[in-house]
Enzyme design. Structure first.
Site, PDB file in Angstrom:
ATOM      1  N   TYR A  17       0.939  -1.334  -0.282  1.00  0.00           N
ATOM      2  CA  TYR A  17       0.053  -0.135  -0.097  1.00  0.00           C
ATOM      3  C   TYR A  17       0.832   1.228  -0.033  1.00  0.00           C
ATOM      4  O   TYR A  17       0.484   2.219   0.808  1.00  0.00           O
ATOM      5  CB  TYR A  17      -0.943  -0.004   1.122  1.00  0.00           C
ATOM      6  N   TYR A 144     -13.933  -6.462   3.582  1.00  0.00           N
ATOM      7  CA  TYR A 144     -12.591  -6.502   3.145  1.00  0.00           C
ATOM      8  C   TYR A 144     -12.046  -8.110   3.025  1.00  0.00           C
ATOM      9  O   TYR A 144     -12.170  -8.753   4.367  1.00  0.00           O
ATOM     10  CB  TYR A 144     -11.570  -5.829   3.682  1.00  0.00           C
ATOM     11  N   ASP A 245     -15.266 -15.726   6.952  1.00  0.00           N
ATOM     12  CA  ASP A 245     -14.010 -15.086   6.931  1.00  0.00           C
ATOM     13  C   ASP A 245     -13.487 -14.783   8.159  1.00  0.00           C
ATOM     14  O   ASP A 245     -13.677 -13.727   8.848  1.00  0.00           O
ATOM     15  CB  ASP A 245     -13.888 -13.973   5.833  1.00  0.00           C
ATOM     16  N   LYS A 274      -3.654 -15.582   9.250  1.00  0.00           N
ATOM     17  CA  LYS A 274      -3.009 -14.793  10.210  1.00  0.00           C
ATOM     18  C   LYS A 274      -2.643 -15.254  11.553  1.00  0.00           C
ATOM     19  O   LYS A 274      -1.412 -15.685  11.678  1.00  0.00           O
ATOM     20  CB  LYS A 274      -3.989 -13.468  10.557  1.00  0.00           C
TER      21      LYS A 274
END
Length: 428
Positions: A17, A144, A245, A274
Site C-alpha cells: 500500500y 474486506y 472469513d 493470520k
C-alpha cells in the site's frame, strides 16, 4: 538501517500500500521479542498491531521457536501432492477439534486471501456438481477479504484499495452493512437490504460470505450478533452455503476463539489465517463440511482443482500446532479480557475528544474513529517517537496488541493515541 540500505530500500523495494515514487517511510526492525520491536538504533517500540493481527503470543515465543527448530531438523518443506506428513496430520486434527464438528474437511494453503479463493472455488465446484452454474456471491458493503482477484470481488467495490480494479472483477451482490453495533440494540431494518437481494437472486447466488462480527479494513465496524443469526436462517431457507472469513478474528481476538461464536451459528465453510501460526510463518486453512467435500469429489473432474506449491508446509504446520496448544491452555481468555477492560478504561474517555467520532472496543481490539483524515506518514513518525508501533489508515487509529501485553505497555499505546489526537499537524 545504514544510509546505503535505506537508499536501496527507498529506490527498489515496493512495500504494501505504498508508492515507488513517494513511498511511506519505513523503519528498520532488527529484532523482536515479547511485545517489543527493536529498531536499528536500539530503540524499542511497543507493538500495537501484532504484525497485522498475527503475533498473538508476542515475538520469539520459546514454544513456537522450539517447534520450528525441531521441524527444520527433519525437513523444511515437501510437496503435499501424493505426500503427507505428521505435522499436517497433527495440525488438521487440532483444527477439527477446535472448530464445530460439522467442519471436518481441511484444505491447507499459504495465505488468508488464498483461503478465500479456495472457499469460493469450492462453492462454485459444489454447484457445478449439482448441475447448476452459480457463480455470484452475496456479501455486505464495508467488507474486506484480501487482495487476490476473487477476494477483491467480494470486498467493498468502493474501497479505495480495490476501486481501480472494479472493471476487471466479477460482479457480485452487495447488501447494505448492518448499522446495529455489537453493543447496541438490534434493529430489524438491518436485514431489509440483504433479504431483498437473497429473495430476488436466490437461484443465482452460489454462496454468502461475511466477516463475522468484525469488519476489518473496510472500517473496523463491530456489528450485532443477531445479524449473523438472521443471515444463517436465510441461507438455510434458500439452501445457500455460508462462508465465514475469520482470518483476522480467529483464535481469540474478539474474546471468543472464533467471532461467530458470539452469535452461536456455524458456517458451511470457515477461512482461517493470520494468527494460525502465532505470527511466525505464513499459513491458512479452509474448513468445510463433509457434504460439500463429497459433492465436489463425486463429480467431474473427481477432485478439487487447487494445489498451492507450499500447501501443508511442515514448518508452518508444526508451529501452528504448537500455537493452538498454547491457546488450549486457555490463558488467552484472561489475557484478552484484561486488554478489553483496560481499553475501556483508557480509550473510552477519548470519545469526548473533539477529533473523535467514535470509540469501538471488542476483546483485544480498540478502534478510534477520527473526524479527519490521518496523515499516515506523520502520525507513524509521531508514534515511533512515542515508543510505540501503531499503523493507522484513513480516519482510523486502531490497536490489536499481542495477548501477552502488560498493563504498562498497553497504557503506552493508549497514551500515545491520546497525545496524537491533540496534534493538529497529524491530520489532513
Amino acid at each position: 538501517m545504514n544510509l546505503s540500505d535505506a537508499l536501496f530500500d527507498y529506490k527498489h523495494i515496493w512495500h504494501p500500500y505504498s508508492s515507488m515514487i513517494k513511498p511511506l517511510p519505513c523503519y528498520s526492525i532488527i529484532s523482536a521479542k515479547g511485545v517489543y520491536l527493536t529498531l536499528k538504533n536500539g530503540q524499542k517500540l511497543v507493538d500495537g498491531m501484532s504484525s497485522w493481527w498475527s503475533a498473538i503470543h508476542g515475538y520469539n515465543h520459546p514454544v513456537l521457536n522450539r517447534a520450528l527448530k525441531k521441524q527444520i531438523q527433519k525437513m523444511s518443506h515437501v510437496m503435499f501432492g501424493g505426500i503427507t506428513h505428521p505435522s499436517a496430520i497433527a495440525l488438521c486434527r487440532k483444527l477439527i477439534q477446535l472448530t464445530p464438528s460439522k467442519l471436518d474437511c481441511v484444505f491447507l494453503s499459504d495465505s488468508g486471501s488464498i483461503s478465500i479463493e479456495v472457499a469460493m472455488k469450492m462453492i462454485i465446484q459444489y454447484w457445478n456438481s449439482l448441475g447448476q452454474n452459480r457463480k455470484k456471491f452475496l456479501t455486505i458493503l464495508n467488507g474486506y477479504h484480501g487482495d487476490t482477484f476473487a477476494a477483491m470481488s467480494i470486498s467493498d467495490p468502493n474501497n479505495s484499495i480495490h476501486q481501480i480494479y472494479n472493471n476487471f472483477l466479477p460482479k457480485n451482490f452487495f447488501a447494505q452493512s448492518p448499522v446495529s453495533s455489537f453493543h447496541s440494540s438490534w434493529n430489524k431494518n438491518d436485514l431489509v437490504s440483504f433479504k431483498k437481494i437473497i429473495e430476488k437472486h436466490s437461484l443465482q447466488i452460489a454462496g454468502v460470505i461475511l466477516e463475522p462480527i468484525v469488519q476489518g479494513v473496510g472500517g473496523m465496524n463491530f456489528y450485532h450478533p443477531t445479524y449473523l443469526k438472521k443471515i444463517k436462517k436465510l441461507c438455510d431457507y434458500y439452501h445457500i452455503p455460508l462462508i465465514f472469513d475469520e482470518i483476522a478474528t480467529g483464535f481469540g481476538r474478539t474474546g471468543k476463539i472464533f467471532a461467530f461464536e458470539h452469535a452461536n451459528v456455524i458456517p458451511d465453510i470457515l477461512c482461517l489465517g493470520k494468527a494460525i501460526t502465532g505470527g511466525t510463518i505464513t499459513l491458512a486453512a479452509t474448513l468445510t463440511s463433509r457434504n460439500i467435500a463429497d459433492r465436489i469429489s463425486n463429480s467431474k473432474p473427481g477432485c478439487f482443482m487447487h494445489g498451492p506449491t507450499y500447501m501443508g508446509n511442515p514448518l508452518a504446520c508444526s508451529v501452528a500446532y504448537a500455537n493452538i496448544k498454547i491457546l488450549q491452555s486457555n490463558e488467552w481468555q484472561n489475557q484478552v479480557l484484561h486488554i478489553e477492560r483496560q481499553l475501556y478504561k483508557n480509550l473510552l474517555p477519548l470519545r469526548e475528544h473533539p477529533r473523535v467520532i467514535d470509540i469501538r472496543i471488542l476483546g483485544a481490539i480498540g478502534v478510534v474513529e477520527c473526524s479527519q483524515i490521518i496523515n499516515i506518514a506523520m502520525m507513524q513518525k509521531f508514534f515511533v517517537e512515542q515508543g510505540v508501533w501503531i499503523r493507522p489508515f484513513k480516519k482510523l487509529i486502531y490497536i490489536v496488541p499481542p495477548y501477552i501485553i502488560s498493563t504498562y505497555a498497553l497504557k503506552q499505546l493508549t497514551n500515545a493515541i491520546k497525545k496524537a489526537l491533540n496534534k493538529k499537524f497529524l491530520f489532513i
